[in-house]
Design a protein around this motif. Structure first.
Motif, PDB file in Angstrom:
ATOM      1  N   GLY A  95      36.451  28.291   7.313  1.00 22.75           N
ATOM      2  CA  GLY A  95      36.056  26.984   6.491  1.00 22.75           C
ATOM      3  C   GLY A  95      37.216  26.090   6.524  1.00 22.75           C
ATOM      4  N   ALA A  96      38.456  26.421   7.292  1.00 19.87           N
ATOM      5  CA  ALA A  96      39.366  25.455   7.412  1.00 19.87           C
ATOM      6  C   ALA A  96      39.035  24.315   8.103  1.00 19.87           C
ATOM      7  CB  ALA A  96      40.419  26.293   8.151  1.00 19.87           C
ATOM      8  N   SER A  97      38.317  24.271   8.821  1.00 18.96           N
ATOM      9  CA  SER A  97      37.614  23.005   9.686  1.00 18.96           C
ATOM     10  C   SER A  97      37.158  22.085   8.426  1.00 18.96           C
ATOM     11  CB  SER A  97      36.969  23.217  10.801  1.00 18.96           C
ATOM     12  OG  SER A  97      37.499  23.883  11.633  1.00 18.96           O
ATOM     13  N   MET A  98      36.110  22.548   7.898  1.00 18.72           N
ATOM     14  CA  MET A  98      35.429  21.802   6.757  1.00 18.72           C
ATOM     15  C   MET A  98      36.250  21.146   5.889  1.00 18.72           C
ATOM     16  SD  MET A  98      32.348  20.854   7.780  1.00 18.72           S
ATOM     17  CE  MET A  98      32.056  20.246   6.050  1.00 18.72           C
ATOM     18  N   GLN A  99      37.183  22.150   5.586  1.00 16.31           N
ATOM     19  CA  GLN A  99      38.228  21.733   4.381  1.00 16.31           C
ATOM     20  C   GLN A  99      39.037  20.696   4.834  1.00 16.31           C
ATOM     21  OE1 GLN A  99      38.317  21.526   1.154  1.00 16.31           O
ATOM     22  NE2 GLN A  99      38.749  23.813   0.877  1.00 16.31           N
ATOM     23  N   THR A 100      39.276  20.478   6.114  1.00 15.20           N
ATOM     24  CA  THR A 100      40.338  19.568   6.710  1.00 15.20           C
ATOM     25  C   THR A 100      39.490  18.128   6.666  1.00 15.20           C
ATOM     26  OG1 THR A 100      41.689  20.896   8.087  1.00 15.20           O
ATOM     27  CG2 THR A 100      41.692  18.685   8.608  1.00 15.20           C
ATOM     28  N   ILE A 101      38.183  18.425   7.043  1.00 18.33           N
ATOM     29  CA  ILE A 101      37.401  17.260   7.071  1.00 18.33           C
ATOM     30  C   ILE A 101      37.117  16.712   5.695  1.00 18.33           C
ATOM     31  CG2 ILE A 101      34.777  16.569   7.410  1.00 18.33           C
ATOM     32  CD1 ILE A 101      35.069  18.593  10.029  1.00 18.33           C
ATOM     33  N   ALA A 102      36.781  17.664   4.772  1.00 19.52           N
ATOM     34  CA  ALA A 102      36.619  17.008   3.367  1.00 19.52           C
ATOM     35  C   ALA A 102      37.827  16.270   2.970  1.00 19.52           C
ATOM     36  CB  ALA A 102      36.423  18.170   2.409  1.00 19.52           C
ATOM     37  N   VAL A 103      38.985  16.736   3.145  1.00 17.53           N
ATOM     38  CA  VAL A 103      40.392  16.042   2.824  1.00 17.53           C
ATOM     39  C   VAL A 103      40.450  14.826   3.317  1.00 17.53           C
ATOM     40  CG1 VAL A 103      42.759  16.266   2.759  1.00 17.53           C
ATOM     41  CG2 VAL A 103      41.342  18.261   2.189  1.00 17.53           C
ATOM     42  N   ASN A 104      39.954  14.696   4.636  1.00 25.75           N
ATOM     43  CA  ASN A 104      40.241  13.530   5.340  1.00 25.75           C
ATOM     44  C   ASN A 104      39.164  12.341   5.290  1.00 25.75           C
ATOM     45  OD1 ASN A 104      42.850  13.568   7.030  1.00 25.75           O
ATOM     46  ND2 ASN A 104      42.202  15.852   6.818  1.00 25.75           N
ATOM     47  N   ASN A 105      38.006  12.605   4.647  1.00 24.14           N
ATOM     48  CA  ASN A 105      36.904  11.777   4.674  1.00 24.14           C
ATOM     49  C   ASN A 105      36.360  11.785   3.109  1.00 24.14           C
ATOM     50  OD1 ASN A 105      35.944  11.299   7.536  1.00 24.14           O
ATOM     51  ND2 ASN A 105      36.679  13.297   7.486  1.00 24.14           N
ATOM     52  N   GLU A 106      37.378  11.013   2.304  1.00 28.36           N
ATOM     53  CA  GLU A 106      37.001  10.964   1.090  1.00 28.36           C
ATOM     54  C   GLU A 106      35.685  10.080   0.924  1.00 28.36           C
ATOM     55  OE1 GLU A 106      40.143   9.246  -1.042  1.00 28.36           O
ATOM     56  OE2 GLU A 106      41.430  11.048  -0.586  1.00 28.36           O
ATOM     57  N   ALA A 107      34.826  10.271  -0.316  1.00 26.72           N
ATOM     58  CA  ALA A 107      33.508   9.544  -0.276  1.00 26.72           C
ATOM     59  C   ALA A 107      33.899   8.106  -0.542  1.00 26.72           C
ATOM     60  CB  ALA A 107      32.676  10.034  -1.580  1.00 26.72           C
ATOM     61  N   VAL A 108      33.097   7.174   0.312  1.00 23.71           N
ATOM     62  CA  VAL A 108      33.355   5.807   0.122  1.00 23.71           C
ATOM     63  C   VAL A 108      31.853   5.067  -0.171  1.00 23.71           C
ATOM     64  CG1 VAL A 108      34.128   3.646   0.968  1.00 23.71           C
ATOM     65  CG2 VAL A 108      35.350   5.579   1.327  1.00 23.71           C
ATOM     66  N   GLY A 109      31.340   4.854  -1.278  1.00 30.04           N
ATOM     67  CA  GLY A 109      30.070   4.292  -1.464  1.00 30.04           C
ATOM     68  C   GLY A 109      29.162   5.193  -0.843  1.00 30.04           C
ATOM     69  N   ASP A 110      28.139   4.666   0.048  1.00 33.59           N
ATOM     70  CA  ASP A 110      26.957   5.492   0.475  1.00 33.59           C
ATOM     71  C   ASP A 110      27.367   5.702   1.738  1.00 33.59           C
ATOM     72  OD1 ASP A 110      26.746   2.983   1.614  1.00 33.59           O
ATOM     73  OD2 ASP A 110      24.614   2.702   1.257  1.00 33.59           O
ATOM     74  N   ALA A 111      28.610   5.867   2.380  1.00 37.67           N
ATOM     75  CA  ALA A 111      29.190   6.116   3.735  1.00 37.67           C
ATOM     76  C   ALA A 111      28.525   7.555   3.991  1.00 37.67           C
ATOM     77  CB  ALA A 111      30.650   6.298   3.774  1.00 37.67           C
TER      78      ALA A 111
END
Length: 314
Positions: A95-111
């Motif tokens: 799950g480290a890959s998905m956690q890194t993605i979550a940290v680096n892709n904060e929600a912005v509107g309906d992106a």
């Protein structure tokens, strides 16, 4: 949990003098990194050292367990090649890959939400026109995919670059074949209205490579190596955050147990079955074959401090 709190409570099994000696080693290691690298380098290394030592102290790691861990990592290194990245698989299944993605892709509107990159992306995939076919001879049921690329204000992004790649119906990517083929991958550009479309293959479930140490680990813990059916996308446009994502097939039985934790509800799409003989959107003759169709509308946020750098993960 803060870094300080990690060091604040020594393991209950350690006596005070032992705990002091252990903590002294942590600080000595951290000091050894104090004079080199950038501020960020030192921040990362200091946190790594503290968390690593806290893990060892917390579980009272035995020397035999440490030796087995080194052996596991050694085997992962030996099996890694230009087309097989065992450490990426390890990151994925932890799950480290998905956690890194979550940290680096904060929600912005309906992106559109991001998910794992996977180890099978290839640079310089062939270009196709809108409505073209990415299959390149790969086996599988034809699938028509269409959608738009827009920004978070709803404006079309003409010329957005769309990279797509997937496995064939047997679960293999072209790079896993020995004949040097290029198949089931391509790139195309959105039109002046941000629209795109292409023919691909209806995604099917497949296992991540499980003949190495990562696969042995999954088996040991009773976990499946199967990935939910998916189609990869990487979408980019000037001044926008590059999106790395998949779309998943609604109804796939592995959606709730994807081996790399990549499934997100917003990325599950209907791949509507089309009976043999159903007219295709572009008039293509499929020779009486059944096919599917899916729609994926993509929204890219502005580039900014949280812009993700694409790294090869499963």
């Amino acid at each position: 949990m803060s870094i300080d709190s990690i060091d604040a409570a020594p393991p209950a099994t350690a006596q005070t003098e032992q705990a002091v000696r252990e903590q002294a080693l942590v600080e000595e290691v951290i000091r050894s990194f104090a004079s080199g690298g950038s501020d960020r380098d030192r921040e990362v290394m200091n946190s790594l050292v503290r968390h690593l030592h806290a893990f060892i102290r917390d579980i009272r790691l035995t020397e035999d367990e440490w030796s087995k861990a080194i052996g596991f990592l050694t085997r992962a290194g030996h099996i890694t090649t230009d087309t097989r990245q065992e450490f990426v698989l390890l990151s994925d299944v932890l799950g480290a890959s998905m956690q890194t993605i979550a940290v680096n892709n904060e929600a912005v509107g309906d992106a559109t939400e991001a998910t794992v990159f996977g180890p099978f992306f290839v640079e310089n995939a062939p270009q196709i026109d809108i409505g073209g076919d990415i299959a390149g001879g790969a086996a599988g049921e034809p699938c028509w995919v269409e959608g738009t690329v827009r920004d978070t204000d709803g404006n079309p992004l003409p010329g957005a670059r769309i990279e797509v790649w997937e496995a064939d119906e047997d679960g293999f990517y072209d790079v896993q074949c020995s004949d040097g083929r290029t198949a089931a991958r391509a790139h195309l550009f959105a039109d002046k209205d941000g629209r795109y479309s292409f023919w691909g293959l209806t995604p099917t479930p497949y296992p991540i490579p499980y003949d190495g140490p990562v696969g042995q680990m999954l088996e040991h813990y009773g976990r499946s190596p199967i990935r939910a059916s998916h189609l990869h996308f990487m979408v980019s446009a000037p001044q926008k955050r590059t999106l790395v994502t998949h779309i998943f097939v609604d109804g796939c039985k592995y959606l709730d147990r994807d081996s790399v934790f990549g499934v997100k509800e917003s990325l599950i799409k209907e791949f509507a079955a089309q009976p043999a003989g159903t007219p295709t959107p572009d008039g293509r003759d499929l020779g009486g074959r059944e096919w599917t169709r899916a729609r994926f509308d993509i929204v890219l946020p502005p580039a900014g401090p949280s812009t993700a750098t694409a790294t090869k993960t499963s």
